[in-house]
Design a protein around this motif. Structure first.
Motif, PDB file in Angstrom:
ATOM      1  N   UNK A  25     -26.704 -43.427 -26.652  1.00 48.14           N
ATOM      2  CA  UNK A  25     -26.588 -42.508 -25.534  1.00 48.14           C
ATOM      3  C   UNK A  25     -27.265 -43.066 -24.281  1.00 48.14           C
ATOM      4  N   UNK A  26     -28.417 -43.706 -24.457  1.00 46.84           N
ATOM      5  CA  UNK A  26     -29.124 -44.279 -23.300  1.00 46.84           C
ATOM      6  C   UNK A  26     -28.290 -45.384 -22.653  1.00 46.84           C
ATOM      7  N   UNK A  27     -27.663 -46.225 -23.481  1.00 50.35           N
ATOM      8  CA  UNK A  27     -26.803 -47.274 -22.930  1.00 50.35           C
ATOM      9  C   UNK A  27     -25.620 -46.679 -22.187  1.00 50.35           C
ATOM     10  N   UNK A  28     -25.017 -45.655 -22.777  1.00 45.36           N
ATOM     11  CA  UNK A  28     -23.870 -45.012 -22.142  1.00 45.36           C
ATOM     12  C   UNK A  28     -24.258 -44.391 -20.802  1.00 45.36           C
ATOM     13  N   UNK A  29     -25.430 -43.773 -20.752  1.00 44.17           N
ATOM     14  CA  UNK A  29     -25.878 -43.180 -19.491  1.00 44.17           C
ATOM     15  C   UNK A  29     -26.078 -44.247 -18.423  1.00 44.17           C
ATOM     16  N   UNK A  30     -26.677 -45.383 -18.797  1.00 43.63           N
ATOM     17  CA  UNK A  30     -26.894 -46.459 -17.824  1.00 43.63           C
ATOM     18  C   UNK A  30     -25.574 -47.041 -17.337  1.00 43.63           C
ATOM     19  N   UNK A  76     -15.116 -46.767 -20.125  1.00 41.98           N
ATOM     20  CA  UNK A  76     -14.414 -45.666 -20.794  1.00 41.98           C
ATOM     21  C   UNK A  76     -15.113 -45.230 -22.066  1.00 41.98           C
ATOM     22  N   UNK A  77     -15.581 -46.202 -22.838  1.00 45.59           N
ATOM     23  CA  UNK A  77     -16.317 -45.868 -24.063  1.00 45.59           C
ATOM     24  C   UNK A  77     -17.619 -45.144 -23.729  1.00 45.59           C
ATOM     25  N   UNK A  78     -18.301 -45.589 -22.691  1.00 48.98           N
ATOM     26  CA  UNK A  78     -19.544 -44.924 -22.274  1.00 48.98           C
ATOM     27  C   UNK A  78     -19.268 -43.483 -21.868  1.00 48.98           C
ATOM     28  N   UNK A  79     -18.184 -43.276 -21.149  1.00 46.50           N
ATOM     29  CA  UNK A  79     -17.833 -41.910 -20.746  1.00 46.50           C
ATOM     30  C   UNK A  79     -17.498 -41.042 -21.955  1.00 46.50           C
ATOM     31  N   UNK A  80     -16.817 -41.616 -22.951  1.00 47.69           N
ATOM     32  CA  UNK A  80     -16.513 -40.851 -24.170  1.00 47.69           C
ATOM     33  C   UNK A  80     -17.778 -40.483 -24.925  1.00 47.69           C
ATOM     34  N   UNK A  81     -18.733 -41.410 -24.981  1.00 44.63           N
ATOM     35  CA  UNK A  81     -20.008 -41.125 -25.651  1.00 44.63           C
ATOM     36  C   UNK A  81     -20.725 -39.985 -24.929  1.00 44.63           C
ATOM     37  N   UNK A  82     -20.707 -40.003 -23.606  1.00 45.07           N
ATOM     38  CA  UNK A  82     -21.369 -38.940 -22.841  1.00 45.07           C
ATOM     39  C   UNK A  82     -20.685 -37.589 -23.044  1.00 45.07           C
ATOM     40  N   UNK A  83     -19.363 -37.587 -23.052  1.00 41.49           N
ATOM     41  CA  UNK A  83     -18.636 -36.325 -23.261  1.00 41.49           C
ATOM     42  C   UNK A  83     -18.916 -35.784 -24.659  1.00 41.49           C
ATOM     43  N   UNK A  84     -18.912 -36.674 -25.653  1.00 36.78           N
ATOM     44  CA  UNK A  84     -19.207 -36.245 -27.025  1.00 36.78           C
ATOM     45  C   UNK A  84     -20.621 -35.693 -27.139  1.00 36.78           C
ATOM     46  N   UNK A  85     -21.563 -36.321 -26.448  1.00 36.66           N
ATOM     47  CA  UNK A  85     -22.948 -35.847 -26.486  1.00 36.66           C
ATOM     48  C   UNK A  85     -23.071 -34.489 -25.812  1.00 36.66           C
ATOM     49  N   UNK A  86     -22.348 -34.289 -24.720  1.00 39.05           N
ATOM     50  CA  UNK A  86     -22.394 -32.991 -24.045  1.00 39.05           C
ATOM     51  C   UNK A  86     -21.707 -31.906 -24.874  1.00 39.05           C
ATOM     52  N   UNK A  87     -20.654 -32.276 -25.589  1.00 42.15           N
ATOM     53  CA  UNK A  87     -19.915 -31.296 -26.376  1.00 42.15           C
ATOM     54  C   UNK A  87     -20.673 -30.876 -27.630  1.00 42.15           C
ATOM     55  N   UNK A  88     -21.166 -31.853 -28.383  1.00 39.86           N
ATOM     56  CA  UNK A  88     -21.760 -31.571 -29.681  1.00 39.86           C
ATOM     57  C   UNK A  88     -23.274 -31.549 -29.676  1.00 39.86           C
ATOM     58  N   UNK A  89     -23.906 -32.034 -28.628  1.00 37.07           N
ATOM     59  CA  UNK A  89     -25.363 -32.036 -28.563  1.00 37.07           C
ATOM     60  C   UNK A  89     -25.904 -33.444 -28.467  1.00 37.07           C
ATOM     61  N   UNK A  90     -27.039 -33.553 -27.793  1.00 32.96           N
ATOM     62  CA  UNK A  90     -27.610 -34.870 -27.541  1.00 32.96           C
ATOM     63  C   UNK A  90     -28.471 -35.370 -28.699  1.00 32.96           C
ATOM     64  N   UNK A  91     -29.048 -34.485 -29.481  1.00 32.79           N
ATOM     65  CA  UNK A  91     -29.862 -34.939 -30.604  1.00 32.79           C
ATOM     66  C   UNK A  91     -29.354 -34.292 -31.889  1.00 32.79           C
ATOM     67  N   UNK A  92     -29.932 -34.699 -32.997  1.00 26.84           N
ATOM     68  CA  UNK A  92     -29.458 -34.257 -34.306  1.00 26.84           C
ATOM     69  C   UNK A  92     -29.546 -32.737 -34.475  1.00 26.84           C
ATOM     70  N   UNK A  93     -30.629 -32.133 -33.996  1.00 24.82           N
ATOM     71  CA  UNK A  93     -30.809 -30.687 -34.144  1.00 24.82           C
ATOM     72  C   UNK A  93     -29.736 -29.920 -33.372  1.00 24.82           C
TER      73      UNK A  93
END
Length: 80
Positions: free
Chosen positions: A3-8, A30-47
Motif C-alpha cells: 500500500x505504501x508503494x502504491x501511494x507513492x 494502473x496497478x498502484x491505482x487498483x491497489x489504492x481502490x481495493x484498500x479504500x473499498x475493503x480497508x487499509x489494514x487487516x482489522x
C-alpha cells in the motif's frame, strides 16, 4: 505491491513526475491505482478488512433469510 508503494507511485503520477506514455510505467501506475481502490473499498489494514467482510457476510445472510421467508410465505399461501 504494498500500500505504501502504491501511494507513492500514485502521488508521483498525479504530480506528473512519471512518464505514463511508457507502457510499463502506465501498467505500474494502473496497478498502484487498483491497489489504492481495493484498500479504500475493503480497508487499509487487516482489522478493517475483517470487519468489512463480516458486514458483507451479514448482509448476504440477511438477504438470503429474507428470500427464504418470502418463498415460504408464498408457498404456504399458494398451496392449501
Amino acid at each position: 505491491m504494498t500500500l505504501a508503494e502504491a501511494e507513492r507511485i500514485a502521488d508521483q503520477a498525479a504530480r506528473g513526475r512519471l512518464d505514463t506514455t511508457d507502457p510499463s510505467i502506465a501498467r505500474t501506475v494502473g496497478q498502484a491505482n487498483r491497489v489504492l481502490v481495493r484498500a479504500e473499498t475493503w480497508g487499509r489494514d487487516r482489522e478493517e478488512r475483517r470487519r468489512t467482510a463480516g458486514v458483507a457476510m451479514l448482509v448476504v445472510a440477511g438477504i438470503a433469510l429474507f428470500l427464504v421467508g418470502l418463498t415460504l410465505a408464498l408457498a404456504l399461501t399458494v398451496v392449501p
